[in-house]
Design a protein around this motif. Structure first.
Motif, mmCIF file in Angstrom:
data_model
loop_
_atom_site.group_PDB
_atom_site.id
_atom_site.type_symbol
_atom_site.label_atom_id
_atom_site.label_comp_id
_atom_site.label_asym_id
_atom_site.label_seq_id
_atom_site.Cartn_x
_atom_site.Cartn_y
_atom_site.Cartn_z
ATOM 1 N N LEU A 11 0.836 -1.204 0.000
ATOM 2 C CA LEU A 11 0.000 0.000 0.000
ATOM 3 C C LEU A 11 0.866 1.247 0.000
ATOM 4 C CD1 LEU A 11 -2.854 1.301 0.354
ATOM 5 C CD2 LEU A 11 -2.416 1.199 2.816
ATOM 6 N N SER A 12 0.532 2.188 -0.851
ATOM 7 C CA SER A 12 1.150 3.520 -0.863
ATOM 8 C C SER A 12 0.027 4.512 -0.677
ATOM 9 C CB SER A 12 1.845 3.798 -2.194
ATOM 10 O OG SER A 12 2.888 2.898 -2.413
ATOM 11 N N THR A 24 -1.514 17.913 -6.374
ATOM 12 C CA THR A 24 -1.571 16.800 -5.425
ATOM 13 C C THR A 24 -1.403 15.473 -6.155
ATOM 14 O OG1 THR A 24 -3.139 18.093 -4.109
ATOM 15 C CG2 THR A 24 -2.932 15.763 -3.577
ATOM 16 N N PHE A 25 -2.130 15.300 -7.240
ATOM 17 C CA PHE A 25 -2.075 14.061 -8.003
ATOM 18 C C PHE A 25 -0.693 13.864 -8.626
ATOM 19 C CE2 PHE A 25 -3.427 11.605 -11.945
ATOM 20 C CZ PHE A 25 -3.489 10.396 -11.283
ATOM 21 N N ILE A 26 -0.107 14.913 -9.155
ATOM 22 C CA ILE A 26 1.212 14.821 -9.768
ATOM 23 C C ILE A 26 2.270 14.491 -8.709
ATOM 24 C CG2 ILE A 26 3.016 16.169 -10.933
ATOM 25 C CD1 ILE A 26 0.672 17.518 -12.498
ATOM 26 N N GLU A 27 2.161 15.106 -7.546
ATOM 27 C CA GLU A 27 3.094 14.790 -6.446
ATOM 28 C C GLU A 27 2.971 13.324 -6.049
ATOM 29 O OE1 GLU A 27 6.007 14.883 -3.663
ATOM 30 O OE2 GLU A 27 5.579 16.397 -5.175
ATOM 31 N N PHE A 28 1.756 12.804 -5.999
ATOM 32 C CA PHE A 28 1.538 11.398 -5.664
ATOM 33 C C PHE A 28 2.171 10.488 -6.726
ATOM 34 C CE2 PHE A 28 -1.218 7.535 -5.603
ATOM 35 C CZ PHE A 28 -0.832 7.080 -4.349
ATOM 36 N N ARG A 31 5.897 10.401 -6.273
ATOM 37 C CA ARG A 31 6.271 9.536 -5.156
ATOM 38 C C ARG A 31 6.163 8.063 -5.527
ATOM 39 N NH1 ARG A 31 3.824 12.264 0.350
ATOM 40 N NH2 ARG A 31 4.706 14.334 0.023
ATOM 41 N N LEU A 32 5.165 7.717 -6.327
ATOM 42 C CA LEU A 32 5.012 6.321 -6.740
ATOM 43 C C LEU A 32 6.177 5.855 -7.603
ATOM 44 C CD1 LEU A 32 1.227 5.945 -7.643
ATOM 45 C CD2 LEU A 32 2.431 4.935 -5.709
ATOM 46 N N ILE A 33 6.626 6.704 -8.528
ATOM 47 C CA ILE A 33 7.691 6.279 -9.433
ATOM 48 C C ILE A 33 9.079 6.444 -8.814
ATOM 49 C CG2 ILE A 33 6.328 6.675 -11.497
ATOM 50 C CD1 ILE A 33 7.884 9.221 -12.002
#
Length: 100
Positions: A11-12, A24-28, A31-33
């Motif tokens: 889970l992330s 917010t979405f781009i920052e997430f 972080r995922l990549i």
């Protein structure tokens, strides 16, 4: 809060204040990549942020990297919830049959 789960169950998530916006979405996604060793596939809903030009630009700019993000927008029929088909399938499978 925004979250993602891998096919192996990891889970992330990211907690944020205020409205869910492009940044917010781009920052997430960044972080995922960051810790990814392979391409990241996101299955997202039809939220306006997911369909925004800024999010699409971020994905396009990072598409050539081996740890880039690709996302899938599931087709949603008008007037029908995105997961209702899955829930109906599950209900059909889990519903016991009546003896004759």
């Amino acid at each position: 809060m925004i979250s993602a789960i891998t096919n192996r169950g990891a889970l992330s998530f990211m907690v944020f204040e205020g409205k869910f916006k492009n940044a917010t979405f781009i920052e997430f996604m960044k972080r995922l990549i960051k810790g990814a060793t392979r391409k990241v596939y996101l299955i997202v809903d039809g939220h306006p942020v997911h369909r925004s030009k800024a999010a699409r630009r971020f994905v396009a700019e990072n598409a050539s990297a081996p740890d880039s993000v690709t996302w899938v927008l599931p087709r949603i029929e008008p007037g029908r919830a995105a997961q209702s088909g899955c829930e109906n399938q599950r209900a059909r499978v889990e519903r016991p049959t009546r003896p004759n």
